[in-house]
Design an enzyme around this catalytic site. Structure first.
Site, PDB file in Angstrom:
ATOM      1  N   SER A 256      -2.654  22.866  38.342  1.00 57.94           N
ATOM      2  CA  SER A 256      -2.359  23.232  36.959  1.00 57.94           C
ATOM      3  C   SER A 256      -0.895  23.669  36.871  1.00 57.94           C
ATOM      4  CB  SER A 256      -3.255  24.385  36.534  1.00 57.94           C
ATOM      5  OG  SER A 256      -2.883  25.548  37.256  1.00 57.94           O
ATOM      6  N   LYS A 257      -0.461  23.942  35.644  1.00 55.31           N
ATOM      7  CA  LYS A 257       0.914  24.425  35.447  1.00 55.31           C
ATOM      8  C   LYS A 257       1.118  25.722  36.227  1.00 55.31           C
ATOM      9  CE  LYS A 257       3.229  22.505  31.586  1.00 55.31           C
ATOM     10  NZ  LYS A 257       2.540  22.198  30.330  1.00 55.31           N
ATOM     11  N   ARG A 258       0.086  26.562  36.215  1.00 58.39           N
ATOM     12  CA  ARG A 258       0.189  27.844  36.927  1.00 58.39           C
ATOM     13  C   ARG A 258       0.375  27.642  38.423  1.00 58.39           C
ATOM     14  NH1 ARG A 258      -3.767  31.694  35.143  1.00 58.39           N
ATOM     15  NH2 ARG A 258      -4.646  31.923  37.223  1.00 58.39           N
ATOM     16  N   THR A 260       1.721  25.175  39.814  1.00 58.10           N
ATOM     17  CA  THR A 260       3.075  24.678  40.014  1.00 58.10           C
ATOM     18  C   THR A 260       4.053  25.843  40.047  1.00 58.10           C
ATOM     19  OG1 THR A 260       2.400  22.777  38.736  1.00 58.10           O
ATOM     20  CG2 THR A 260       4.740  23.013  39.124  1.00 58.10           C
ATOM     21  N   ALA A 261       3.855  26.784  39.124  1.00 53.21           N
ATOM     22  CA  ALA A 261       4.745  27.944  39.068  1.00 53.21           C
ATOM     23  C   ALA A 261       4.607  28.777  40.343  1.00 53.21           C
ATOM     24  CB  ALA A 261       4.416  28.787  37.836  1.00 53.21           C
TER      25      ALA A 261
END
Ligand code: GLU
Length: 493
Positions: A256-258, A260-261
């Protein structure tokens, strides 16, 4: 048995940063093409104008080159099957949409978007899969043609067979059978005259002579539509390969984007453009990507050439692969150990320069054997080797104080070590180690205490490559100067 040369393509949409998934698809396409003496193409799928991001196309081309996956045909290199950017191929798609309309496999649809939206809402309320309700499917073709000719706004939809079922064959997953009544009359051509993926990719893969379509498994849902489109044209199908999805490092769910962060915070990334900056090598990244979906037994460390040699689409696997950044570290470190000294030196130089170091090439070549085994990422060279290029080092005062000693005692050790070194013609291992060891013996201190002070004094840090080898490269004069400086620091404490 001679193998037919394969023509493969990676077909990213320029809608954001180039993702690892694209790198992996490109890699498999490249490997298959090279293995069979065929060609690997880059096609830019930019027909969704609202999603096109400026600069993304260039990032894809740069990313593929950085990885070493040079394409034989593509937007910036040309080729006999171009153009390779879909917005430059509009007429081709329009002509093909017309062919399908004329053969009864597609039809113009004049439905207003707000009516379609209402239908969709109602279907959702009834918990049905949203689908086109077929209003224009049954229009009299002549009447429809007249409305098109008069310039009425329309799109073109595929006329999906409603009876029977579609069998689509995936090389990794076998036959996938779908009841046709579950399929929708998908849009092929939009109001702006541009095609959707469903038309554009099928037309291009055929026109460009693609033998193997290797793509992400997100296309499995519309796979039955795609084979129907290809069959409606009467074309031979390519071999279809839908790759596995990437899961988050825990293996639970998709990245998810999270995630990735979080990866970025830990010094990793899923975007190709970041990899070099973070100190990863193309070899490490490729090796890592290769094994997320390709089952390789035994020795799994491979250069690109070795991958070409060993690659087979039969050993690709459809099971999802968890993105494991520790493995990336492992492959990166392993490949760093395989580079020649000159090659590694050339790769490290930019990292030193980036940090403002003035790199002496002879010194750089000499330090490679000392630091190579310690590097996981290329930018680790700064912490292990930066001090070689400094005029002066500024060790933290408390680091100069050896364990179990106070500043005064440490200063005394530093003074004695200085005298011993100063009495030698050079700071080589052979000359300096015996008298220093003798001093350790006679003083009753431990080697760690004595050499620890020396290490911090000459390198400025507690962890460094082997001390004597490092001192030799730093040179007698600088070593003595740094020792003196350290003595001063200790005396002032
Ligand atoms: N443009 C599509 C994407 O970026 C390509 C899919 C394919 O390889 O056919 O997902």
């Amino acid at each position: 048995m001679s193998i037919k040369p394969a023509r493969t393509r990676v077909a990213p949409s320029p809608t954001g940063h180039m993702h690892l998934g694209t790198a992996r698809t490109a890699l498999y396409c490249y490997l298959l093409a090279k293995k069979t003496g065929g060609q690997f193409l880059l096609r830019i799928e930019d027909t969704d104008l609202s999603r096109t991001v400026p600069g993304a196309e260039q990032e894809i081309m740069d990313g593929l080159r950085w990885l070493g996956l040079q394409y034989d045909e593509g937007p910036d290199v040309g080729g006999a099957y171009g153009p390779y950017r879909q917005t430059d191929r509009r007429e081709i798609y329009q002509a093909h949409a017309k062919i399908l309309v004329n053969s009864g496999h597609a039809y113009p649809c004049f439905c207003a978007p707000d009516r379609l939206e209402k239908v969709r809402q109602e279907q959702m309320k009834r918990k049905e899969n949203p689908r086109y309700d077929g209003t224009c499917r049954n229009l009299d073709p002549e009447e429809a043609a007249r409305r098109v000719a008069s310039g009425e706004n329309h799109i073109v939809r595929f006329k999906m067979p409603q009876e029977g079922s579609t069998t689509a064959h995936d090389h990794l997953r076998g036959d996938i059978v779908t009841e046709n009544k579950q399929l929708n009359d998908y849009v092929l051509l939009k109001t702006d005259g541009l095609p959707t993926y469903h038309l554009a990719a099928m037309v291009d893969d055929h026109e460009m002579g693609i033998t193997h379509v290797i793509r992400g498994s997100e296309w499995l849902g519309t796979f039955p539509l795609h084979v129907n489109v290809v069959r409606a044209f009467g074309w031979d199908e390519p071999i279809w390969i839908h790759l596995s999805v990437f899961l988050k490092p825990s293996g639970k769910g998709k990245m998810s984007k999270r995630d990735t962060a979080t990866a970025m915070k830990d010094g990793y990334s899923i975007f190709v453009k970041d990899m070099g900056e973070l100190g990863f090598t193309p070899e490490g990244v490729l090796n890592w990507c290769a094994l997320m979906g390709w089952g390789v037994a035994e020795d799994d460390v491979m250069t690109l050439d070795q991958m070409v040699e060993r690659f087979s689409i039969d050993s690709l696997t459809p099971s999802p692969a968890a993105v494991n950044f520790q493995k990336l570290d492992h492959f990166n470190a392993t490949h760093i150990r395989l580079f020649t000294t000159a090659d590694l030196a050339a790769r490290l130089k930019p990292y030193f320069t980036r940090e403002g170091f003035n790199v002496d090439d002879d010194v750089l070549l000499k330090i490679i054997p000392l630091i190579r085994e310690r590097l996981v990422t290329l930018d680790d060279c700064i912490s292990f080797g930066g001090f070689f290029f400094k005029d002066e080092v500024t060790p933290a005062a408390e680091d100069l104080v050896a364990k179990g000693l106070d500043a005064k005692q440490s200063a005394e050790v530093a003074r004695r070590a200085y005298q011993i070194l100063a009495a030698q013609p050079d700071v080589s291992h052979e000359k300096c180690e015996p008298p220093l060891r003798a001093y350790v013996e006679e003083s009753g201190l431990s080697a760690n205490q004595v050499f620890g002070i020396l290490r911090v004094a000459v390198t400025g840090q507690k962890v460094s490559p082997p001390l004597f080898e490092s001192m030799e490269i730093i040179g007698r004069e600088k070593c003595l100067q740094r020792m003196q400086n350290a003595i001063g620091v200790l005396e002032r404490m």
